[in-house]
Design an enzyme around this catalytic site. Structure first.
Site, PDB file in Angstrom:
ATOM      1  N   THR A 104      43.061  38.136  51.138  1.00  0.00           N
ATOM      2  CA  THR A 104      42.567  39.291  50.378  1.00  0.00           C
ATOM      3  C   THR A 104      41.048  39.261  50.303  1.00  0.00           C
ATOM      4  O   THR A 104      40.447  38.195  50.344  1.00  0.00           O
ATOM      5  CB  THR A 104      43.144  39.303  48.942  1.00  0.00           C
ATOM      6  N   ASN A 119      39.756  40.922  47.715  1.00  0.00           N
ATOM      7  CA  ASN A 119      39.584  41.249  46.302  1.00  0.00           C
ATOM      8  C   ASN A 119      39.416  39.948  45.498  1.00  0.00           C
ATOM      9  O   ASN A 119      40.358  39.184  45.321  1.00  0.00           O
ATOM     10  CB  ASN A 119      40.814  42.046  45.836  1.00  0.00           C
ATOM     11  N   LYS A 135      41.809  39.225  42.634  1.00  0.00           N
ATOM     12  CA  LYS A 135      43.131  38.704  43.009  1.00  0.00           C
ATOM     13  C   LYS A 135      43.041  37.203  43.260  1.00  0.00           C
ATOM     14  O   LYS A 135      43.925  36.450  42.842  1.00  0.00           O
ATOM     15  CB  LYS A 135      43.638  39.388  44.288  1.00  0.00           C
ATOM     16  N   ASP A 179      49.847  43.040  48.104  1.00  0.00           N
ATOM     17  CA  ASP A 179      49.508  44.458  48.079  1.00  0.00           C
ATOM     18  C   ASP A 179      50.058  44.994  46.766  1.00  0.00           C
ATOM     19  O   ASP A 179      51.216  44.757  46.422  1.00  0.00           O
ATOM     20  CB  ASP A 179      50.079  45.218  49.265  1.00  0.00           C
ATOM     21  N   TYR A 206      42.735  49.051  37.139  1.00  0.00           N
ATOM     22  CA  TYR A 206      43.354  49.973  36.184  1.00  0.00           C
ATOM     23  C   TYR A 206      43.754  49.298  34.870  1.00  0.00           C
ATOM     24  O   TYR A 206      44.425  49.912  34.042  1.00  0.00           O
ATOM     25  CB  TYR A 206      44.579  50.638  36.832  1.00  0.00           C
ATOM     26  N   ASP A 207      43.367  48.038  34.676  1.00  0.00           N
ATOM     27  CA  ASP A 207      43.756  47.336  33.442  1.00  0.00           C
ATOM     28  C   ASP A 207      43.381  48.088  32.155  1.00  0.00           C
ATOM     29  O   ASP A 207      44.155  48.071  31.195  1.00  0.00           O
ATOM     30  CB  ASP A 207      43.169  45.910  33.418  1.00  0.00           C
ATOM     31  N   HIS A 212      52.718  41.942  36.907  1.00  0.00           N
ATOM     32  CA  HIS A 212      53.380  42.037  38.207  1.00  0.00           C
ATOM     33  C   HIS A 212      53.007  40.835  39.074  1.00  0.00           C
ATOM     34  O   HIS A 212      53.854  40.215  39.706  1.00  0.00           O
ATOM     35  CB  HIS A 212      52.966  43.360  38.859  1.00  0.00           C
ATOM     36  N   ARG A 213      51.721  40.460  39.086  1.00  0.00           N
ATOM     37  CA  ARG A 213      51.254  39.367  39.949  1.00  0.00           C
ATOM     38  C   ARG A 213      51.722  38.008  39.406  1.00  0.00           C
ATOM     39  O   ARG A 213      52.126  37.143  40.166  1.00  0.00           O
ATOM     40  CB  ARG A 213      49.720  39.430  40.053  1.00  0.00           C
TER      41      ARG A 213
HETATM   42  P1  ITT Z   1      42.989  43.453  49.493  1.00  0.00           P
HETATM   43  O1  ITT Z   1      43.705  44.568  50.221  1.00  0.00           O
HETATM   44  O2  ITT Z   1      41.892  42.833  50.293  1.00  0.00           O
HETATM   45  O3  ITT Z   1      43.947  42.438  48.933  1.00  0.00           O
HETATM   46  P2  ITT Z   1      42.478  45.555  47.544  1.00  0.00           P
HETATM   47  O4  ITT Z   1      41.750  45.586  46.235  1.00  0.00           O
HETATM   48  O5  ITT Z   1      42.134  46.626  48.548  1.00  0.00           O
HETATM   49  O6  ITT Z   1      42.252  44.091  48.200  1.00  0.00           O
HETATM   50  P3  ITT Z   1      45.144  46.615  47.346  1.00  0.00           P
HETATM   51  O7  ITT Z   1      45.025  47.410  48.581  1.00  0.00           O
HETATM   52  O8  ITT Z   1      46.421  45.858  47.104  1.00  0.00           O
HETATM   53  O9  ITT Z   1      43.992  45.524  47.237  1.00  0.00           O
HETATM   54  O10 ITT Z   1      44.843  47.571  46.132  1.00  0.00           O
HETATM   55  C1  ITT Z   1      45.313  47.254  44.876  1.00  0.00           C
HETATM   56  C2  ITT Z   1      44.568  48.034  43.828  1.00  0.00           C
HETATM   57  O11 ITT Z   1      45.481  48.260  42.734  1.00  0.00           O
HETATM   58  C3  ITT Z   1      43.425  47.202  43.262  1.00  0.00           C
HETATM   59  O12 ITT Z   1      42.238  47.402  43.948  1.00  0.00           O
HETATM   60  C4  ITT Z   1      43.413  47.699  41.814  1.00  0.00           C
HETATM   61  O13 ITT Z   1      42.737  48.887  41.743  1.00  0.00           O
HETATM   62  C5  ITT Z   1      44.877  47.983  41.519  1.00  0.00           C
HETATM   63  N1  ITT Z   1      45.482  46.796  40.890  1.00  0.00           N
HETATM   64  C6  ITT Z   1      46.303  45.883  41.449  1.00  0.00           C
HETATM   65  N2  ITT Z   1      46.605  44.901  40.595  1.00  0.00           N
HETATM   66  C7  ITT Z   1      45.946  45.187  39.460  1.00  0.00           C
HETATM   67  C8  ITT Z   1      45.833  44.543  38.223  1.00  0.00           C
HETATM   68  O14 ITT Z   1      46.427  43.372  37.984  1.00  0.00           O
HETATM   69  N3  ITT Z   1      45.074  45.115  37.286  1.00  0.00           N
HETATM   70  C9  ITT Z   1      44.445  46.279  37.506  1.00  0.00           C
HETATM   71  N4  ITT Z   1      44.477  46.944  38.654  1.00  0.00           N
HETATM   72  C10 ITT Z   1      45.231  46.406  39.638  1.00  0.00           C
END
Ligand code: ITT
Length: 199
Positions: free
Chosen positions: A8, A10, A13, A70, A155-156, A181-182
């Site tokens: 990732t 992010n 994450k 994801d 979105y927390d 969820h995570r």
């Molecule tokens: P990677 O693909 O590199 O892992 P990304 O941020 O683009 O990073 P995603 O495509 O899975 O990841 O997008 C998930 C989005 O959903 C993330 O950027 C947040 O905006 C939201 N999200 C996921 N988990 C969250 C959480 O625990 N709290 C708040 N927002 C969350």
């Protein structure tokens, strides 16, 4: 400690992976720690497909154990949007204060009982032999009326898990991980890895 590369970009994450998996015996390395600078296109239609695409690409580049996530927010009143487009909603680089405000605006007229929503997390783990484990978990809840809290990310500030009154941005790390969820997906993955001795 068993090493896993977090597939990732992010950083939030990676922080959550590390926080949840290190007490369970795993050392989480970020892609940059591992020297992998790949950009993986999220061309799948589901969380599960995108998690697999990310995990497979980083596994091919590294050959070591990888874990991809994801995830996103499904808001029932707006047909489960932003869903798999959560990161791209209103533009990828738009601040989350703006994205969150856009969701609150769309729900302006929504009655309380129709503010239901969930965070979804699809985890894909690939071991060094190439064996794959896929896990999907959700955190059910509802959309708040205003943005509240400064913890967490994304979105927390607008998401309130069921049976509570705080947004996940108002929760501390332990409170969020216990219901998120995570958190659920990673604990379930760690259990599977314990059970499958060949992994
Ligand atoms: P990677 O693909 O590199 O892992 P990304 O941020 O683009 O990073 P995603 O495509 O899975 O990841 O997008 C998930 C989005 O959903 C993330 O950027 C947040 O905006 C939201 N999200 C996921 N988990 C969250 C959480 O625990 N709290 C708040 N927002 C969350």
């Amino acid at each position: 400690m068993k090493k896993i590369i977090a597939a990732t970009k992010n950083k939030n994450k990676v922080i959550e992976f590390e926080r949840i998996l290190s007490p369970l015996g795993y050392k989480v390395l970020s892609q940059s720690d591992a020297g992998i600078e790949l950009e993986v296109g999220e061309t799948g239609e589901t969380f599960e497909q995108n998690a697999y695409l990310k995990a497979a690409a980083i596994f091919q580049a590294s050959g070591v154990a990888v874990i991809a996530d994801d995830s996103g927010l499904e808001v029932d009143y707006i047909d489960k949007a932003p869903g798999v487009y959560s990161a791209r909603f209103c533009g990828k680089d738009t601040p989350y204060s703006v994205k969150n405000a856009a969701i609150l605006e769309k729900l302006k007229e929504a009655p309380e009982e129709r503010r239901t929503a969930r965070f979804v997390c699809a985890i894909c783990y690939i071991n060094p032999k190439g064996d794959v484990i896929k896990i999907n978990k959700t955190c059910e809840g509802k959309i708040a009326h205003t943005q509240k809290g400064i913890n967490g990310f994304g979105y927390d500030p607008i998401f309130i898990p069921v049976n509570g009154s705080k947004t996940t941005a108002e929760m501390n790390e332990q409170e969020k991980d216990a219901v998120s969820h995570r958190g659920k997906a990673l604990r379930s993955l760690a259990e599977e890895l314990e059970l499958r001795l060949d992994f």
